[in-house]
Design an enzyme around this catalytic site. Sequence first.
Site, PDB file in Angstrom:
ATOM      1  N   ASP A  64       0.807  -1.224   0.000  1.00  0.00           N
ATOM      2  CA  ASP A  64       0.000   0.000   0.000  1.00  0.00           C
ATOM      3  C   ASP A  64       0.842   1.277   0.000  1.00  0.00           C
ATOM      4  OD1 ASP A  64       1.019  -0.347   2.530  1.00  0.00           O
ATOM      5  OD2 ASP A  64      -0.888  -0.256   3.585  1.00  0.00           O
ATOM      6  N   HIS A  65       2.101   1.188   0.382  1.00  0.00           N
ATOM      7  CA  HIS A  65       2.934   2.399   0.472  1.00  0.00           C
ATOM      8  C   HIS A  65       3.687   2.669  -0.828  1.00  0.00           C
ATOM      9  CE1 HIS A  65       2.177   2.121   4.765  1.00  0.00           C
ATOM     10  NE2 HIS A  65       2.933   3.168   5.018  1.00  0.00           N
ATOM     11  N   ASP A 119       3.990  -0.776  11.310  1.00  0.00           N
ATOM     12  CA  ASP A 119       3.520   0.542  10.927  1.00  0.00           C
ATOM     13  C   ASP A 119       2.918   1.204  12.163  1.00  0.00           C
ATOM     14  OD1 ASP A 119       2.801   2.105   8.152  1.00  0.00           O
ATOM     15  OD2 ASP A 119       1.492   2.614   9.841  1.00  0.00           O
ATOM     16  N   ARG A 379      -0.303  13.178   9.762  1.00  0.00           N
ATOM     17  CA  ARG A 379       1.006  13.785  10.048  1.00  0.00           C
ATOM     18  C   ARG A 379       1.249  14.970   9.123  1.00  0.00           C
ATOM     19  NH1 ARG A 379       3.949   8.055  11.026  1.00  0.00           N
ATOM     20  NH2 ARG A 379       3.311   7.992  13.192  1.00  0.00           N
ATOM     21  N   SER A 535       6.907   7.540  12.862  1.00  0.00           N
ATOM     22  CA  SER A 535       6.690   6.225  12.269  1.00  0.00           C
ATOM     23  C   SER A 535       7.441   5.110  12.992  1.00  0.00           C
ATOM     24  CB  SER A 535       7.094   6.258  10.800  1.00  0.00           C
ATOM     25  OG  SER A 535       8.402   5.786  10.642  1.00  0.00           O
ATOM     26  N   ARG A 537       9.297   3.020  11.251  1.00  0.00           N
ATOM     27  CA  ARG A 537      10.313   2.539  10.303  1.00  0.00           C
ATOM     28  C   ARG A 537      11.639   2.225  11.000  1.00  0.00           C
ATOM     29  NH1 ARG A 537      10.038   8.399   7.393  1.00  0.00           N
ATOM     30  NH2 ARG A 537       7.872   7.731   7.474  1.00  0.00           N
TER      31      ARG A 537
HETATM   32  C1  MIC Z   1       4.168   6.722   8.074  1.00  0.00           C
HETATM   33  O1  MIC Z   1       3.000   7.067   8.109  1.00  0.00           O
HETATM   34  O2  MIC Z   1       5.109   7.451   8.440  1.00  0.00           O
HETATM   35  C2  MIC Z   1       4.497   5.327   7.570  1.00  0.00           C
HETATM   36  C3  MIC Z   1       5.127   5.481   6.255  1.00  0.00           C
HETATM   37  O3  MIC Z   1       3.304   4.595   7.420  1.00  0.00           O
HETATM   38  C4  MIC Z   1       5.403   4.658   8.598  1.00  0.00           C
HETATM   39  C5  MIC Z   1       5.975   3.373   8.186  1.00  0.00           C
HETATM   40  C6  MIC Z   1       7.127   3.518   7.235  1.00  0.00           C
HETATM   41  O4  MIC Z   1       7.922   4.437   7.358  1.00  0.00           O
HETATM   42  O5  MIC Z   1       7.224   2.670   6.341  1.00  0.00           O
HETATM   43  C7  MIC Z   1       4.749   4.448   9.961  1.00  0.00           C
HETATM   44  O6  MIC Z   1       3.852   5.175  10.310  1.00  0.00           O
HETATM   45  O7  MIC Z   1       5.189   3.584  10.723  1.00  0.00           O
HETATM   46 FE1  SF4 Z   2       0.041   5.049   4.939  1.00  0.00          FE
HETATM   47 FE2  SF4 Z   2       1.361   5.821   7.134  1.00  0.00          FE
HETATM   48 FE3  SF4 Z   2      -0.084   7.555   5.715  1.00  0.00          FE
HETATM   49 FE4  SF4 Z   2      -1.308   5.706   7.088  1.00  0.00          FE
HETATM   50  S1  SF4 Z   2      -0.045   7.352   7.914  1.00  0.00           S
HETATM   51  S2  SF4 Z   2      -1.775   6.309   4.996  1.00  0.00           S
HETATM   52  S3  SF4 Z   2       0.076   3.991   6.899  1.00  0.00           S
HETATM   53  S4  SF4 Z   2       1.751   6.488   5.033  1.00  0.00           S
END
Ligand code: MIC
Ligand code: SF4
Length: 643
Positions: A64-65, A119, A379, A535, A537
Amino acid sequence: MGYTIAQKIIKNHLLSGEMTVGSDIGLRIDQTLTQDATGTMAYLEFEAMGVPRVKTEKSVAYIDHNTLQTGFENADDHRFIQTVAKKHGIFFSRPGNGICHQVQLERFGIPGKTLIGSDSHTPTGGGIGMLAMGAGGLDVAVAMGGGAYYITMPKMVRVNLTGKLQPWVSAKDVILEVLKIMSVKGGVGKIVEYGGEGVKTLTVPERATITNMGAELGATTSIFPSDDVTKAFLKAQGREADWVELSSDADANYDEIINIDLSALIPMAACPHSPDNVKSIEEIGRKKIDQVCIGSCTNSSYLDLMRVAAILKGKTVCPSVSLSIAPGSKQVYNMLALNGALGDLIAAGARILECACGPCIGMGQSPNSAGISLRTFNRNFEGRSGTADGQIYLVSPETAAASALAGVFCDPRTLGEECVIPMPETFLINDNMVVPPIEADKMDTVEVLRGPNIKPFPATAPLNDTINAKCSLKVGDNITTDHIMPAGAKILPLRSNIPAISEYCFTVCDKQFPARAKEMKESVIVGGVNYGQGSSREHAALAPLYLGVKAVVVKSFARIHRSNLINAGILPLTFADEADYDAIDLCDELTLPDVKMCVENGTDIVIENKTKGTSIVTKCDLTDRTKAIILAGGLLNYTKENS
Ligand code: MIC
Ligand code: SF4
């Protein structure tokens, strides 16, 4: 004394430790999820553990990313995840099926169960009464292998909801109010539980919006009771059998209580560049806007998009505004297509995107220079949109749609009579984009396909007796993982290639950091409060590891990032006296004498500043388990040693 909802689930899943605040507890994990940006690493780690088949009740791998395929990298990673999932007993949600948290809520989540996901927005599952937590990829790999997931037993916060939301006021406004009260670090070490009469007025998708964005409080997770509303949702998903009732005991004890009268809330926005910088739409005034993005795991449900469609129906998006909409799942998208609402969105001029994270993670739709973008996301950290000077405001779908028409911030209460969208009695159920794993006895017939972008996990070594290092970076408060390891369309395809992605580590703060850290060979990073918020990550730990970072010394850490540092074998240190933040400067030569012995004995760790001729005291606060992980040089080494 009675239990809170979260305490009940913890009690049922407790494998080790005491349920007293601050103790290290190990939990049995029923379900796991991964997404593709963290999933490749998680599955490489899972493979390295040598467990043939996942031991959870259900594990799902989502794509999905990284869905923007501008080269072979993402497509190769998708193929890797699909084949590794098939082989090892994991369900595979194909690209196009939707955002992990939305799909997990619709199709797989079960009240009372535990879920960890690689995530940070995994707590979305709290909307149906799951104990759902974000974790690093390695922790998810361990849980898939049947290992416990360890957390510090959190404090319990009760958010008492009374009243009912006024017309045009939304679940997003509830969580923005909580963020305003608690701030982005107010939830650290806590579980936020919602209760009170107001709960029953909120649908499951609304509850999920609130628990989703609990991640922005820094909370371990957030949770709602499982009640008749939950039952109706699961029934509409054809999953009534998954329902169990869950509520807190009348005499449950909470460490903190927050009261919110839903009927007193008004439409709000989180202003640049922090989710807790909350103002009312009225206060912001009729400020001109450039872009509106609707979607993300926070606000892309059927009900959200139906409300947006009702607002846009028969109108045209303001000529100076670009409106994009990404439905949260194939279920949502398909239902909108079948009932005509998609036609209303298209006719109004919305740019329809595939059901994926998209703009939320900087995968396209970056705003114009200094552009004002209203997003229904969670975010708004600086630069995350892909435009360094973009001004991102987080709003409800109703505020987003009203503003897209007006071309300025628009309070949806000015739209007149509210459009009431009923919860469907049945959702459209079609799981044809979820590929089940192969039977255990046939797993050898599956070849795991790896592209050239997939590089091995960086090597780690057991902790040295003494660390001699230089300070390679000094940063301030509230550093996010988007600062440490930026995402976006250009960098995300490198998620399975740590050497390549490391070249971007901290470049948002200091372009010279990767080169400087490599030149120093061994280094230490200095930071302020809430270091590593955002996140899950683990790349925000693996890239520093690859660049030679041995310790991070800060005023305080965010939960998941601290675990990721430990899992990578990097020492997470906090200043015994916060004023000592001023005692280390960039490039100072540092020694941590007998650090291994200090870790073994659990004593304070002294940092001698050779450049300044001074020394300071730091704390590490490790449990027996995390101590052993640090000594082994990370969780992978530790797991191999202990299996
Ligand atoms: C995000 O919203 O920052 C992400 C991308 O979903 C991350 C995960 C990632 O960095 O792959 C998260 O929220 O953990
Ligand atoms: Fe995807 Fe993270 Fe954004 Fe949710 S907050 S839509 S998991 S990138």
